[in-house]
Structure formats: C-alpha cells, structure tokens
Design an enzyme around this catalytic site. Structure first.
Site, PDB file in Angstrom:
ATOM      1  CG  ASP A  49       1.772  -4.516  11.832  1.00 35.59           C
ATOM      2  OD1 ASP A  49       2.134  -3.566  10.547  1.00 35.59           O
ATOM      3  OD2 ASP A  49       1.511  -4.462  12.392  1.00 35.59           O
ATOM      4  CB  SER A  50       2.627  -5.619   5.806  1.00 35.12           C
ATOM      5  OG  SER A  50       3.250  -4.208   6.005  1.00 35.12           O
ATOM      6  CD  GLU A 120      -2.474  -1.117  13.410  1.00 32.34           C
ATOM      7  OE1 GLU A 120      -3.516  -1.453  13.685  1.00 32.34           O
ATOM      8  OE2 GLU A 120      -2.050  -1.905  12.694  1.00 32.34           O
ATOM      9  CD  GLU A 187      -3.396  -0.005   5.983  1.00 32.85           C
ATOM     10  OE1 GLU A 187      -3.487   0.368   7.281  1.00 32.85           O
ATOM     11  OE2 GLU A 187      -3.936  -0.527   5.311  1.00 32.85           O
TER      12      GLU A 187
HETATM   13  O1  KIV Z   1       2.564  -2.277   8.398  1.00 36.55           O
HETATM   14  C1  KIV Z   1       1.926  -1.740   6.752  1.00 36.55           C
HETATM   15  O2  KIV Z   1       3.094  -1.676   6.441  1.00 36.55           O
HETATM   16  C2  KIV Z   1       1.592  -0.868   7.207  1.00 36.55           C
HETATM   17  C3  KIV Z   1       1.192  -0.218   6.171  1.00 36.55           C
HETATM   18  C4  KIV Z   1       0.442  -0.248   4.804  1.00 36.55           C
HETATM   19  C5  KIV Z   1       0.992   1.968   6.686  1.00 36.55           C
HETATM   20  O3  KIV Z   1       1.498  -0.184   8.470  1.00 36.55           O
END
Ligand code: KIV
Length: 271
Positions: A49-50, A120, A187
C-alpha cells in the site's frame, strides 16, 4: 547476477519451506515495468500500500483504495510468471468485521490472481487472520511499525525498544502464528526482538528495518533505486541513482528537441 532457476511461479507453501534453507528476497512493485524487471530476481513481489505514497504522491498509505489495490496487483500478476505475488490490503478494507475482511480479501484474490494477502495485524486482528486462513486465504501478518496506525502512533516509530513494547510484539507474533499466518513481516522492529521472534517462529519472518537474522527482507524498490524522494528510511541501502540517470537522459532529450533534432518518420518506423 543473482537470478534463480525457477520455471514456474513460486507458491506460498514453497515460500514457507524456504525458512532455514535460503534467505527470502522480496521487493515491491506497483507497475508492469518494474514487475517484469524484478520477476526473475526475487522470491515474492509485494504490491504494497506504499503505492499510495510512491505511486500517487500521497502523504501516507491511509488513502490507498481497494480498486487501486486491485488494478496495481492485476498489472503485477499479468506481467510476471515466476515470483509469488502478495497484495497489501488497504486501510479500512479489513478492520470492520470478519465478514468485511473476507469479502474484500476474496475480491482481491479472485480478481487479480495474486497468491496471498498481507494485513497489518496486531493481537486484536489475529481473529480476523484466523477467519480468513480458515477460508482459504493465505495471510502474511505485518507487525511492528504498522504504517496504517501512523495516527495512533503519532508518527513512524520503531517498535520493541522498551520491555513492554518488546513483550507486546512477541504477543502479536504468537497470536498471528497461532491464527495460521504463513509468514510474519517485521517492520521497524528492534534487532534483538526481531531475532527472538524469528528464532521462535516455525514460519518465515520478513524484515524491513529489523534484523539480518530474519528469514528474508523486503524493500520498497524505488527506495533502493534512488527514486524514493523524501521518504527513504535511514536503514535502506541505495544501490543505484536511477533518478540521476532519468534526469540526464531527459535533459539530453530536452536539449535535442529545443535544437529541433526530431527524428524523421523513417527513423522511427524503419519505413
Ligand atoms: O506497503 C509496503 O510497501 C509495505 C512494505 C514497506 C513492507 O508494507
């Protein structure tokens, strides 16, 4: 170059079986172009979700939408054939109830063809993980620094630094393993805590800002390429400055266009 010899897509059980045998390599991808390049190099691709921050320039991951997750995950699945593909469920798509979580997770899994999903999930969400796993949805549980909790945490803060925080993290790990998560993503977790969780876990741990003792690592691809802007965490090693390569190439292009040096049609199409 470190490619593997795989000829078909890595499955979730094969990924789990790598624990204790081989470190697990992972990167994020949101687009077809990046996914195609990294497919032969990694064991799993995370459609994180990044995407909200890296792909859309939003201030946090909270604004990621389910339809966007589906579109980006489908692009990555359609562009790859070797790496296991794991999609990150966006904020608000699984926290309300077990039924809401199942409905949205099933939609992502069925409409994208990805292999597994990441949530999460602290202890409070472990029962959701259990509900999904019992219904055939493989779940990677993300614990430690959970960016979807940024408002509750008051920023992005490393976890496990105090005895209470370390104990809470160990409890989150245990609850998710007990719920049937096939892997834990750690993380921003203090090194000794990440190491202890990895040693106590029969399932692979994937670190990001955690410990080299983890069973593997995931990084945001743009961060290690020098395309991460202002958000790159301090622990990320930059392997290339692709931003500079793009800048130089585009500057050359701009100079040529301003000089009127456009290619003629027959140069473009070989006519
Ligand atoms: O959304 C993402 O890219 C992540 C990673 C940073 C683990 O959750």
């Amino acid at each position: 170059m470190s490619t593997h010899t795989r000829t078909s897509r890595l499955t979730v059980p094969q990924l789990v079986a790598m624990k204790g045998r081989q470190k697990i390599v992972s990167l994020t991808a949101y687009s077809s172009a990046i996914a195609q390049v990294i497919d032969p190099l990694v064991d799993f691709i995370l459609v994180g979700d990044s995407t909200a921050m890296v792909g859309y320039g939003r201030p946090s991951t909270l604004g990621m939408r389910l339809d966007e997750t589906i579109a980006h995950t489908r692009a990555v699945v359609d562009s790859t054939r070797l790496a296991c593909v794991i999609a990150d469920m966006p904020f608000g798509s699984y926290q309300e109830s077990h039924e809401q979580a199942f409905r949205n997770c099933a939609q992502v899994l069925a409409s994208t063809g990805c292999d597994a999903l990441k949530l999460e999930a602290n202890q409070a969400l472990a029962s959701t993980v259990e509900f999904l796993v019992a219904r055939g949805i493989p779940i990677m549980a993300h614990i430690g620094l959970m960016p979807q909790f940024v408002n509750a945490m008051g920023g992005y803060k490393a976890q496990g630094l105090s005895p209470d925080s370390a104990a809470a993290l160990r409890a989150d790990a245990q609850a998710n393993l007990h719920a049937g998560a096939f892997s834990l993503l750690l993380e921003g977790v203090a090194e000794p805590v990440a190491r202890a969780i990895t040693q106590a876990s029969h399932k692979p741990t994937i670190g990001i800002g955690a410990s080299p003792a983890c069973d593997g690592q995931v990084l945001v691809t743009e961060d290690l390429l020098g395309l991460g802007g202002d958000h790159v965490p301090r622990f990320v090693k930059q392997y290339a400055d692709v931003g500079q390569v793009i800048r130089e190439a585009c500057a050359r292009y701009a100079d040529e266009v301003r000089d009127g040096a456009f290619p003629a049609l027959h140069h473009c199409y070989g006519a």
